[in-house]
Design an enzyme around this catalytic site. Sequence first.
Site, PDB file in Angstrom:
ATOM      1  N   GLY A 359     166.198  10.445  66.908  1.00 23.24           N
ATOM      2  CA  GLY A 359     165.270  11.375  66.288  1.00 23.24           C
ATOM      3  C   GLY A 359     163.884  10.866  66.496  1.00 23.24           C
ATOM      4  N   GLY A 360     162.914  11.520  65.900  1.00 20.37           N
ATOM      5  CA  GLY A 360     161.548  11.119  66.151  1.00 20.37           C
ATOM      6  C   GLY A 360     161.344  11.129  67.635  1.00 20.37           C
ATOM      7  N   PHE A 361     161.105   9.985  68.189  1.00 21.82           N
ATOM      8  CA  PHE A 361     160.757   9.967  69.600  1.00 21.82           C
ATOM      9  C   PHE A 361     161.855   9.441  70.499  1.00 21.82           C
ATOM     10  CE2 PHE A 361     156.966   9.849  67.062  1.00 21.82           C
ATOM     11  CZ  PHE A 361     156.272  10.921  67.599  1.00 21.82           C
ATOM     12  N   LYS A 379     164.041   0.782  70.420  1.00 20.52           N
ATOM     13  CA  LYS A 379     163.851   2.230  70.494  1.00 20.52           C
ATOM     14  C   LYS A 379     163.584   2.619  71.931  1.00 20.52           C
ATOM     15  CE  LYS A 379     161.988   5.786  67.905  1.00 20.52           C
ATOM     16  NZ  LYS A 379     161.636   6.048  66.550  1.00 20.52           N
ATOM     17  N   ASP A 476     152.402   9.526  61.686  1.00 21.62           N
ATOM     18  CA  ASP A 476     153.686  10.200  61.449  1.00 21.62           C
ATOM     19  C   ASP A 476     154.363   9.615  60.210  1.00 21.62           C
ATOM     20  OD1 ASP A 476     155.614  12.088  61.849  1.00 21.62           O
ATOM     21  OD2 ASP A 476     156.592  11.080  63.540  1.00 21.62           O
TER      22      ASP A 476
END
Length: 684
Positions: A359-361, A379, A476
């Site tokens: 999710g997010g990026f 990530k 964010d």
Amino acid sequence: MAAKALLLLVVAVGVGAGVEAAGAVEFAYDGFGGADLALDGMATVTPAGLLLLTNDTNMSKAHAFRPDPVTFRRPAGAGGAATMSSFSTTFVFAIVSEFLDLSTSGFAFLVAPSTDLSTAMPQQYLGLFNGTDNGDARNRVFAVEFDTVRNPEFADINNNHVGVDVNSLNSSAAEPAGYYDDGTGTFRNLSLISREPMQVWVDYDAATTEVTVAMAPVRSPRPKRPLLSTRIDLSKVIADTAYVGFSSASSIVLVKHYVLGWSFSLGGAAPALDYAKLPKLPRIGPKPRSKALTIALPIATTAAVLAAVAIGFLLLRRRLRYAELREDWELEFGPHRFAYKDLYDATGGFKDKRLLGAGGFGRVYKGVLPGSGTAVAVKRVSHESRQGMKEFVAEVVSIGRLRHRNLVQLLGYCRRKGELLLVYDYIPNGSLDKYLHCRDDKPVLDWAQRLHIIKGVAAGLLYMHEDWEKVVIHRDIKASNVLVDGEMNGRLGDFGLARLYDHGADPQTTHVVGTMGYLAPELVRTGKATTLSDVFAFGAFLLEVACGRRPIEEDDVDGNAAVDEDHFVLVDWVLGHWRNGSITSVVDAKLGSDYDAVEADLVLRLGLACLHPSPAARPSMRQVTQYLDGSAPLPELPATYVTFSTLAGTETYQPLFFDSWSVRRSTAAMSVATMSDIGLSGGR
Ligand SMILES: *[C@@H]1O[C@H](CO)[C@@H](O)[C@H](O)[C@H]1NC(C)=O
Ligand SMILES: *[C@@H]1O[C@H](CO)[C@@H](O)[C@H](O)[C@H]1NC(C)=O
Ligand SMILES: *[C@@H]1O[C@H](CO)[C@@H](O)[C@H](O)[C@H]1NC(C)=O
Ligand SMILES: *[C@@H]1O[C@H](CO)[C@@H](O)[C@H](O)[C@H]1NC(C)=O
Ligand SMILES: *[C@@H]1O[C@H](CO)[C@@H](O)[C@H](O)[C@H]1NC(C)=O
Ligand SMILES: *[C@@H]1O[C@H](CO)[C@@H](O)[C@H](O)[C@H]1NC(C)=O
Ligand SMILES: *[C@@H]1O[C@H](CO)[C@@H](O)[C@H](O)[C@H]1NC(C)=O
């Protein structure tokens, strides 16, 4: 009569053994070595005893049937109608795709009137039907599909689902692949293309016409609650005598569908599989070269050449696997640069098992760094553009020097083609939104814990904004970017990442990255993030933590004033209660009356103050922390206070926003919000 039926039901023993007598069929294959199966297309039984449906051939299909037909219905006896039999089957399968994260065609268990499926098509048709006979009742095919592609033409639900098919690839019932945990009752996803063996149970009860499908990782007991259960009168579908087996198809991505074991019973429960006897899946990785070498052995030179080629191939493969992008300007960031190979090894090759979240990026994996043994979260952010990368990496490195107990430490980065990897400290308890919004599997956070987390996040943000050598804007802030450590401290993560996407790939629609409901109006208008747009998002976060609700919820059915069409806007709801003097009634119902009303009132009013549509009217993070720790009193909100979503509906604001921002709800991994997404309430 009953005695006769009992006598006839003889339980099969041994591999592939089966008995078919009048009305009773039962067989079990613990591996398919030596089994007599009707195979066509690519289907083969490997020397190890695996039933391999699709081999690495593009655009083709495969079928494997038990060669003798099963009599599902006895002809009508004197005075009685023909009755359909119940049946039960279980099998273990594995799908091994060339790529771990790419979907390819799936496969199906099926009951068909004939073993001849020569008119069926590969690819999305799974070798079951073709473009003209899909949905034709004359097919008389019942199938349970394990589909790894989402085909809109068959109204598929996603690219990882189990469906019950009757004469059609448009499933009569379908569910995402997974199972319900017997203990907690929570649903657990299973990735069909994970390369892991999984067991499936399919049962049909002729008396109730209920079809149930359950699945679980291999060797786990059958889940008590089935994945899928639906009523279909199969007596109208399955022919009196029909064949049982598997169908599968391939397309452009190379994929292997394996069946490791299978049992079936007409009338009774499918015999249990003997896991110890099931054949092993081949090791995945570079293909063993030994066979080629054996053949070439007599000619030593050829062998040497072949070996050299093989080694070259392996080295090349290795180089490609661990390939990175490095440029001169990165030299100065050397200590923060991780080798891809180390991250690959740390995360066990980015195995799905290590996936902490997506999710997010991008996707986040848990890893343990070789050598130091440090637990990290890696990530993977996919990023094509090299534009601005240098500035971004410089910022990443500088952010890496931020040290605060309420920030997730960024340890470094690595770059590959089209991809950026960021390495963070591993935070054991996961993200806050799981605690706030998950129904069953996490304990409810009490008020003291919530306030402690809020104060921590405020402290971390104050440090970024004012106390460090440079001003760092988070961009964010939201509950899912707040991680909870072992001592239940809130720690902000993911800082600055939104910047990478600030100037979107699509120049027509300059979009702002952030998350719907947390985006300050001026940020959407100008695209420029400031400390005060962070404060706005922090305000949304305060309400989210206190109320246990997301800033914007869709499909809300509460029917109160804050609901506009199908959206619930948290800030408008809280504001309504503030006006009525009932502000603490918005506190998360899960807390009951177990919270400090004075503190809750402060947090909620502070949230509204931070959410002020005018940036100049918002407090700074310094002030926010003073209000929170009681060293300064929070000024009363002006009686004229309106939220941005109310403003967006008024004449003066509307044209400004609505003309320049088109509605775009992003389906991409990142959350993209536009003005229309925000001006939800009263935006007509
Ligand atoms: C796959 O199966 C087809 C059909 O049986 C066969 O012609 C082909 O050689 C097989 N390919 C591999 C890689 O085993
Ligand atoms: C599709 O399959 C049916 C049999 O079910 C066959 O009659 C028909 O010719 C096939 N159509 C195509 C386009 O292959
Ligand atoms: C399958 O679903 C698609 C998409 O909803 C629809 O267009 C099509 O007519 C359906 N086909 C059958 C045979 O039901
Ligand atoms: C399961 O998969 C669905 C769809 O991909 C996703 O929305 C959901 O978050 C996943 N759940 C878990 C627990 O991973
Ligand atoms: C597979 O076949 C399709 C169509 O026949 C073709 O376009 C594609 O390039 C092939 N892919 C591979 C990997 O061979
Ligand atoms: C948080 O993590 C700690 C240490 O890993 C663990 O002992 C604790 O039970 C976790 N708390 C919650 C609420 O999950
Ligand atoms: C506030 O009070 C008014 C008038 O009594 C009522 O219509 C409205 O629904 C209340 N708002 C909320 C959020 O309870």
